[in-house]
Design a protein around this motif. Sequence first.
Motif, PDB file in Angstrom:
ATOM      1  N   ASP A  53      26.769  44.290  23.417  1.00  0.00           N
ATOM      2  CA  ASP A  53      27.745  43.201  23.371  1.00  0.00           C
ATOM      3  C   ASP A  53      28.260  42.998  21.948  1.00  0.00           C
ATOM      4  O   ASP A  53      29.439  42.745  21.723  1.00  0.00           O
ATOM      5  CB  ASP A  53      27.080  41.920  23.899  1.00  0.00           C
ATOM      6  CG  ASP A  53      28.080  40.807  24.160  1.00  0.00           C
ATOM      7  OD1 ASP A  53      29.244  41.122  24.505  1.00  0.00           O
ATOM      8  OD2 ASP A  53      27.692  39.632  24.033  1.00  0.00           O
ATOM      9  N   ASP A 114      29.244  37.311  18.636  1.00  0.00           N
ATOM     10  CA  ASP A 114      27.940  37.435  19.284  1.00  0.00           C
ATOM     11  C   ASP A 114      26.770  36.911  18.456  1.00  0.00           C
ATOM     12  O   ASP A 114      25.658  37.389  18.610  1.00  0.00           O
ATOM     13  CB  ASP A 114      27.694  38.900  19.722  1.00  0.00           C
ATOM     14  CG  ASP A 114      26.697  38.984  20.872  1.00  0.00           C
ATOM     15  OD1 ASP A 114      26.712  38.082  21.731  1.00  0.00           O
ATOM     16  OD2 ASP A 114      25.896  39.938  20.911  1.00  0.00           O
ATOM     17  N   HIS A 140      28.443  33.418  22.694  1.00  0.00           N
ATOM     18  CA  HIS A 140      27.962  32.796  23.932  1.00  0.00           C
ATOM     19  C   HIS A 140      26.500  32.337  23.807  1.00  0.00           C
ATOM     20  O   HIS A 140      25.792  32.263  24.810  1.00  0.00           O
ATOM     21  CB  HIS A 140      28.158  33.741  25.122  1.00  0.00           C
ATOM     22  CG  HIS A 140      27.276  34.944  25.103  1.00  0.00           C
ATOM     23  ND1 HIS A 140      26.598  35.395  26.211  1.00  0.00           N
ATOM     24  CD2 HIS A 140      26.948  35.800  24.110  1.00  0.00           C
ATOM     25  CE1 HIS A 140      25.909  36.479  25.898  1.00  0.00           C
ATOM     26  NE2 HIS A 140      26.107  36.746  24.630  1.00  0.00           N
ATOM     27  N   HIS A 141      26.040  32.071  22.573  1.00  0.00           N
ATOM     28  CA  HIS A 141      24.705  31.479  22.394  1.00  0.00           C
ATOM     29  C   HIS A 141      24.831  29.961  22.281  1.00  0.00           C
ATOM     30  O   HIS A 141      25.840  29.461  21.803  1.00  0.00           O
ATOM     31  CB  HIS A 141      24.037  32.038  21.139  1.00  0.00           C
ATOM     32  CG  HIS A 141      23.768  33.512  21.222  1.00  0.00           C
ATOM     33  ND1 HIS A 141      24.658  34.448  20.800  1.00  0.00           N
ATOM     34  CD2 HIS A 141      22.709  34.178  21.719  1.00  0.00           C
ATOM     35  CE1 HIS A 141      24.161  35.648  21.016  1.00  0.00           C
ATOM     36  NE2 HIS A 141      22.980  35.519  21.585  1.00  0.00           N
ATOM     37  N   SER A 160      29.752  37.957  24.905  1.00  0.00           N
ATOM     38  CA  SER A 160      30.849  37.734  23.947  1.00  0.00           C
ATOM     39  C   SER A 160      32.031  38.609  24.332  1.00  0.00           C
ATOM     40  O   SER A 160      33.188  38.245  24.105  1.00  0.00           O
ATOM     41  CB  SER A 160      30.378  38.043  22.528  1.00  0.00           C
ATOM     42  OG  SER A 160      29.327  37.163  22.198  1.00  0.00           O
ATOM     43  N   ASP A 193      24.880  43.261  28.353  1.00  0.00           N
ATOM     44  CA  ASP A 193      24.378  41.880  28.271  1.00  0.00           C
ATOM     45  C   ASP A 193      23.999  41.307  29.634  1.00  0.00           C
ATOM     46  O   ASP A 193      23.424  40.221  29.704  1.00  0.00           O
ATOM     47  CB  ASP A 193      25.409  40.970  27.581  1.00  0.00           C
ATOM     48  CG  ASP A 193      24.946  40.577  26.190  1.00  0.00           C
ATOM     49  OD1 ASP A 193      24.224  41.377  25.573  1.00  0.00           O
ATOM     50  OD2 ASP A 193      25.285  39.464  25.710  1.00  0.00           O
TER      51      ASP A 193
HETATM   52 MN    MN Z   1      25.724  38.840  23.650  1.00  0.00          MN
END
Ligand code: MN
Length: 362
Positions: A53, A114, A140-141, A160, A193
């Motif tokens: 990713d 990411d 996307h965390h 991401s 991912d």
């Molecule tokens: Mn990721």
Amino acid sequence: MIFYAFICIYPDFLVTLQRFLCVHIHAYATHMKNYIEKANHIVIFTHVAPDGDAMGSSLALKHWIGKKATVIVPNAFPAFFNWMPGADQILIYEKEAAKCDPLIAEADLFICTDFNDPKRIGPMGEKMLANSCPKILIDHHLNPMDFADEVHSHPEVSSSCEIVYRLLTDEGLQPSVISHQIATCIYTGLMTDTGNFSYNSSAPEIYEIIADLIRAGVHKDEIYNAVFNQYSTDRMRLTGYALYRKMRIFPEYHLALITLSADELDQYHYQPGDCEGLVNMPLQIADVHYSVFMREERAKPGTPKSRIRISFRSQGDRPVNIWANEVFHGGGHANASGGELFGSLNYAVKLFEESYKKYIKK
Ligand code: MN
Ligand code: 5GP
């Protein structure tokens, strides 16, 4: 918990949320384009130990932006990503700091993909923050640190790469820009991912995106083959050794632990990426729902302690990110987290043994 209960009562919620996200992303895509048009020297960063990713989202952006962007990663990426379009132009900070430092100092735009914390790009984090130019975050965390001027943070989505796809295909950025190269990069991140679409991949929109990527020329089976069927003999034997000799099971806690010391890794001529996916394997055992993997990296010259990288995986409503954060200075997603410490492998195992009962739901 409330969120989980809500999803059970109203399962379409995630879909509605995703649709809302599309609108939200639309509003910001035009801003991103403005930033990029104004800039002349763009540096794209992604996280340490780059995965599919990280590679896919940064390279897709590089292909979209063109010559004025450079991708810099903190350390080497696994050889099974060498085939990715543009991978040969990536700069690796650990090997080429003297070349990277002026690029970072003179950049007039940073794009971070990411990762959610400048610490995740190692020593480059401080250097990026020392340059006051605009910063865009695509990630996307959960809980991104407050360091970027424009933030596309969507923990609800698969990857991401999915956010990059949504940004690039947004109406504000027409005409459609998904070239074969961009599509290949984005598909790689979506695939890796989600464990080849085995988790974080229930939203129907993901498959609409895949259909678009295939129409743009993606050869999905070839990508799978290029990433997942390229083991060296040593890697395969290391996996066998780890599972046969080094896996401990804690049946009452549905938990598995694998550890590999630097000496053991040397015996199998360890290369970056050789342990990728190992942490997921114990979850294939019935009744194992948590898996932890620890890998020792020998101390760098001039530093006294070895570095222990710790990976956590779990299934379903069994978050591991709090454990990773509170005991091993890390974090991540609920079902896939990581952390690290400087010290001996025995010390890391001791911390694990002292803490697992607290963080595991029996
Ligand atoms: Mn990721
Ligand atoms: P992995 O086990 O593949 O190294 O990491 C799994 C996930 O955990 C990553 O995608 C990332 O979200 C998170 N992660 C891994 N290492 C760290 C770390 O040292 N700090 C934080 N905050 N997150 C990490």
